[in-house]
Design a protein around this motif. Sequence first.
Motif, PDB file in Angstrom:
ATOM      1  N   ALA A  48      35.337  43.662  15.981  1.00 28.51           N
ATOM      2  CA  ALA A  48      35.655  43.473  14.560  1.00 28.51           C
ATOM      3  C   ALA A  48      36.715  44.482  14.110  1.00 28.51           C
ATOM      4  CB  ALA A  48      34.393  43.613  13.707  1.00 28.51           C
ATOM      5  N   ILE A  49      36.592  45.729  14.570  1.00 32.01           N
ATOM      6  CA  ILE A  49      37.591  46.751  14.244  1.00 32.01           C
ATOM      7  C   ILE A  49      38.945  46.380  14.835  1.00 32.01           C
ATOM      8  CG2 ILE A  49      38.242  49.170  14.586  1.00 32.01           C
ATOM      9  CD1 ILE A  49      35.183  49.765  14.640  1.00 32.01           C
ATOM     10  N   MET A  50      38.942  45.914  16.078  1.00 32.22           N
ATOM     11  CA  MET A  50      40.187  45.515  16.737  1.00 32.22           C
ATOM     12  C   MET A  50      40.843  44.357  15.992  1.00 32.22           C
ATOM     13  SD  MET A  50      38.531  45.843  20.537  1.00 32.22           S
ATOM     14  CE  MET A  50      39.878  45.193  21.527  1.00 32.22           C
ATOM     15  N   LYS A  51      40.057  43.376  15.599  1.00 33.07           N
ATOM     16  CA  LYS A  51      40.588  42.218  14.886  1.00 33.07           C
ATOM     17  C   LYS A  51      41.196  42.625  13.548  1.00 33.07           C
ATOM     18  CE  LYS A  51      39.231  37.553  13.446  1.00 33.07           C
ATOM     19  NZ  LYS A  51      38.111  36.567  13.401  1.00 33.07           N
ATOM     20  N   ARG A  52      40.538  43.550  12.875  1.00 34.31           N
ATOM     21  CA  ARG A  52      41.005  44.005  11.567  1.00 34.31           C
ATOM     22  C   ARG A  52      42.278  44.842  11.670  1.00 34.31           C
ATOM     23  NH1 ARG A  52      36.789  47.010  10.263  1.00 34.31           N
ATOM     24  NH2 ARG A  52      37.801  49.037  10.379  1.00 34.31           N
ATOM     25  N   ASN A  53      42.507  45.453  12.836  1.00 32.51           N
ATOM     26  CA  ASN A  53      43.631  46.381  12.994  1.00 32.51           C
ATOM     27  C   ASN A  53      44.648  45.922  14.027  1.00 32.51           C
ATOM     28  OD1 ASN A  53      42.893  48.977  11.333  1.00 32.51           O
ATOM     29  ND2 ASN A  53      41.006  48.385  12.369  1.00 32.51           N
ATOM     30  N   LEU A  54      44.721  44.624  14.281  1.00 33.60           N
ATOM     31  CA  LEU A  54      45.668  44.119  15.266  1.00 33.60           C
ATOM     32  C   LEU A  54      47.105  44.529  14.966  1.00 33.60           C
ATOM     33  CD1 LEU A  54      44.480  40.450  15.987  1.00 33.60           C
ATOM     34  CD2 LEU A  54      44.273  42.446  17.467  1.00 33.60           C
ATOM     35  N   HIS A  55      47.434  44.679  13.697  1.00 38.09           N
ATOM     36  CA  HIS A  55      48.806  44.994  13.303  1.00 38.09           C
ATOM     37  C   HIS A  55      49.221  46.412  13.673  1.00 38.09           C
ATOM     38  CE1 HIS A  55      46.226  46.591  10.130  1.00 38.09           C
ATOM     39  NE2 HIS A  55      47.220  47.403   9.802  1.00 38.09           N
ATOM     40  N   ARG A  56      48.265  47.250  14.075  1.00 42.91           N
ATOM     41  CA  ARG A  56      48.569  48.649  14.373  1.00 42.91           C
ATOM     42  C   ARG A  56      48.926  48.821  15.847  1.00 42.91           C
ATOM     43  NH1 ARG A  56      43.875  52.521  12.431  1.00 42.91           N
ATOM     44  NH2 ARG A  56      45.217  53.901  13.702  1.00 42.91           N
ATOM     45  N   PRO A  57      50.179  49.132  16.165  1.00 40.49           N
ATOM     46  CA  PRO A  57      50.551  49.348  17.574  1.00 40.49           C
ATOM     47  C   PRO A  57      49.805  50.517  18.216  1.00 40.49           C
ATOM     48  CG  PRO A  57      52.510  49.092  16.197  1.00 40.49           C
ATOM     49  CD  PRO A  57      51.341  49.253  15.267  1.00 40.49           C
ATOM     50  N   ASP A  58      49.366  51.473  17.373  1.00 45.51           N
ATOM     51  CA  ASP A  58      48.696  52.666  17.906  1.00 45.51           C
ATOM     52  C   ASP A  58      47.187  52.497  18.014  1.00 45.51           C
ATOM     53  OD1 ASP A  58      48.208  52.579  15.184  1.00 45.51           O
ATOM     54  OD2 ASP A  58      48.366  54.753  14.893  1.00 45.51           O
ATOM     55  N   LEU A  59      46.670  51.291  17.803  1.00 40.12           N
ATOM     56  CA  LEU A  59      45.229  51.063  17.899  1.00 40.12           C
ATOM     57  C   LEU A  59      44.760  51.397  19.317  1.00 40.12           C
ATOM     58  CD1 LEU A  59      42.600  50.035  16.639  1.00 40.12           C
ATOM     59  CD2 LEU A  59      43.265  47.723  17.331  1.00 40.12           C
ATOM     60  N   SER A  60      43.750  52.235  19.424  1.00 41.34           N
ATOM     61  CA  SER A  60      43.324  52.721  20.730  1.00 41.34           C
ATOM     62  C   SER A  60      41.802  52.748  20.819  1.00 41.34           C
ATOM     63  CB  SER A  60      43.851  54.142  20.958  1.00 41.34           C
ATOM     64  OG  SER A  60      43.204  55.048  20.066  1.00 41.34           O
ATOM     65  N   PRO A  61      41.272  52.901  22.038  1.00 42.99           N
ATOM     66  CA  PRO A  61      39.822  53.055  22.179  1.00 42.99           C
ATOM     67  C   PRO A  61      39.283  54.245  21.383  1.00 42.99           C
ATOM     68  CG  PRO A  61      40.818  52.589  24.302  1.00 42.99           C
ATOM     69  CD  PRO A  61      41.949  52.815  23.340  1.00 42.99           C
ATOM     70  N   ALA A  62      40.082  55.295  21.272  1.00 43.28           N
ATOM     71  CA  ALA A  62      39.645  56.476  20.519  1.00 43.28           C
ATOM     72  C   ALA A  62      39.459  56.150  19.041  1.00 43.28           C
ATOM     73  CB  ALA A  62      40.655  57.609  20.689  1.00 43.28           C
ATOM     74  N   THR A  63      40.344  55.294  18.507  1.00 45.74           N
ATOM     75  CA  THR A  63      40.222  54.880  17.105  1.00 45.74           C
ATOM     76  C   THR A  63      38.906  54.150  16.880  1.00 45.74           C
ATOM     77  OG1 THR A  63      42.620  54.609  16.984  1.00 45.74           O
ATOM     78  CG2 THR A  63      41.314  53.565  15.254  1.00 45.74           C
ATOM     79  N   VAL A  64      38.586  53.234  17.792  1.00 42.39           N
ATOM     80  CA  VAL A  64      37.349  52.465  17.678  1.00 42.39           C
ATOM     81  C   VAL A  64      36.140  53.374  17.849  1.00 42.39           C
ATOM     82  CG1 VAL A  64      35.981  50.625  18.729  1.00 42.39           C
ATOM     83  CG2 VAL A  64      38.450  50.336  18.426  1.00 42.39           C
ATOM     84  N   ALA A  65      36.192  54.265  18.832  1.00 42.02           N
ATOM     85  CA  ALA A  65      35.077  55.176  19.088  1.00 42.02           C
ATOM     86  C   ALA A  65      34.761  56.009  17.853  1.00 42.02           C
ATOM     87  CB  ALA A  65      35.402  56.084  20.277  1.00 42.02           C
ATOM     88  N   ALA A  66      35.810  56.501  17.188  1.00 44.95           N
ATOM     89  CA  ALA A  66      35.604  57.342  16.007  1.00 44.95           C
ATOM     90  C   ALA A  66      34.967  56.555  14.875  1.00 44.95           C
ATOM     91  CB  ALA A  66      36.940  57.928  15.561  1.00 44.95           C
ATOM     92  N   GLU A  67      35.379  55.289  14.709  1.00 49.06           N
ATOM     93  CA  GLU A  67      34.855  54.514  13.577  1.00 49.06           C
ATOM     94  C   GLU A  67      33.404  54.117  13.762  1.00 49.06           C
ATOM     95  OE1 GLU A  67      35.950  50.585  10.886  1.00 49.06           O
ATOM     96  OE2 GLU A  67      37.528  51.666  11.959  1.00 49.06           O
ATOM     97  N   ILE A  68      32.994  53.818  14.987  1.00 48.66           N
ATOM     98  CA  ILE A  68      31.587  53.403  15.184  1.00 48.66           C
ATOM     99  C   ILE A  68      30.726  54.536  15.736  1.00 48.66           C
ATOM    100  CG2 ILE A  68      32.067  50.950  15.393  1.00 48.66           C
ATOM    101  CD1 ILE A  68      31.991  51.185  18.383  1.00 48.66           C
TER     102      ILE A  68
END
Length: 318
Positions: free
Chosen positions: A219-239
Amino acid sequence: MISFSTDDLRPQDRFDHWCEVRGKSLFGVTIELERERRANFHGRFSAVTIGNAVVAEMTASSYRVGRTPADIARVASNSLSIGYQIRGPGYVDIGRGQVHRIREGDFTVSHSEQPFMGTPERSDGFHFRTLKIPLSSDILLGARAHDLAPGTLDGNTKFTRLIAAMFAALSDPHEPAASPEDDVQHIARLALLARGRLATGLPESRAALRAGYLHAARAIMKRNLHRPDLSPATVAAEIAISLRQVHVLFEPTGLSFARTLTAMRLEEARRQLQTMPARSVAEIAYACGFDSIATFYRVFRSAYGMTPGDVRMNSLNA
């Protein structure tokens, strides 16, 4: 899928039909509305089967609704109900002087044979979605659920976040589950965990948590597809899990985090190419998180066997 709207009925018949057919017969509830408001009643309803569960969605004029002992005797159902109050706050009276306020955005969990009376807070209608899951010993794992009166989930707990992510995925026709039966079991166990009925250390509880985290990550990935810098670390921090745990979540799917993200970006790009003819290929590529047009063309052609321009042309000629 079942779909129904009172718009197809005469105004004077709408409330009575909703009350008798949708209320008493289908859901086993009693609906009450002042007679002077019935002529303006409107309602829409849909239901779809997922695994052995049913997701139902309703938008309707405001009314009082209850499940009485007589309703329970008439339409018995050993099921777990997970509700999502999208719009239209209200109050639910579960007896013994216990009244809960249901806010917009709240999730509720209850057993289908627990009586209640719900009263809307406003008169401008409601939008409600529910997942009804038949209970079995395989789901319950020895837990007690028949006495679960309707109660809201704390929005700040990890369980509620994971339930919300799984609920959204199960309710989205564009997100078909690889194993809907397993997902239904997982969300039921997450609900039981949230209500304190299952132990977190059980293997089945851990599997439910992993499934919930995977849906939350997607869900986080889908919401942030527009971000080229989206990374596993971003997802890890949010959840609030470790970077290693994020990578482990994707291992059973057969696709890494990076490959899953690329596939999601490509699917969204293809959708936009087919539905947004005024938008250039470059605009779509950047909007979907690709930071290089050359890379976009290469991976798109590798995935679909045609160029973005071919996909657009085919959709225009269809």
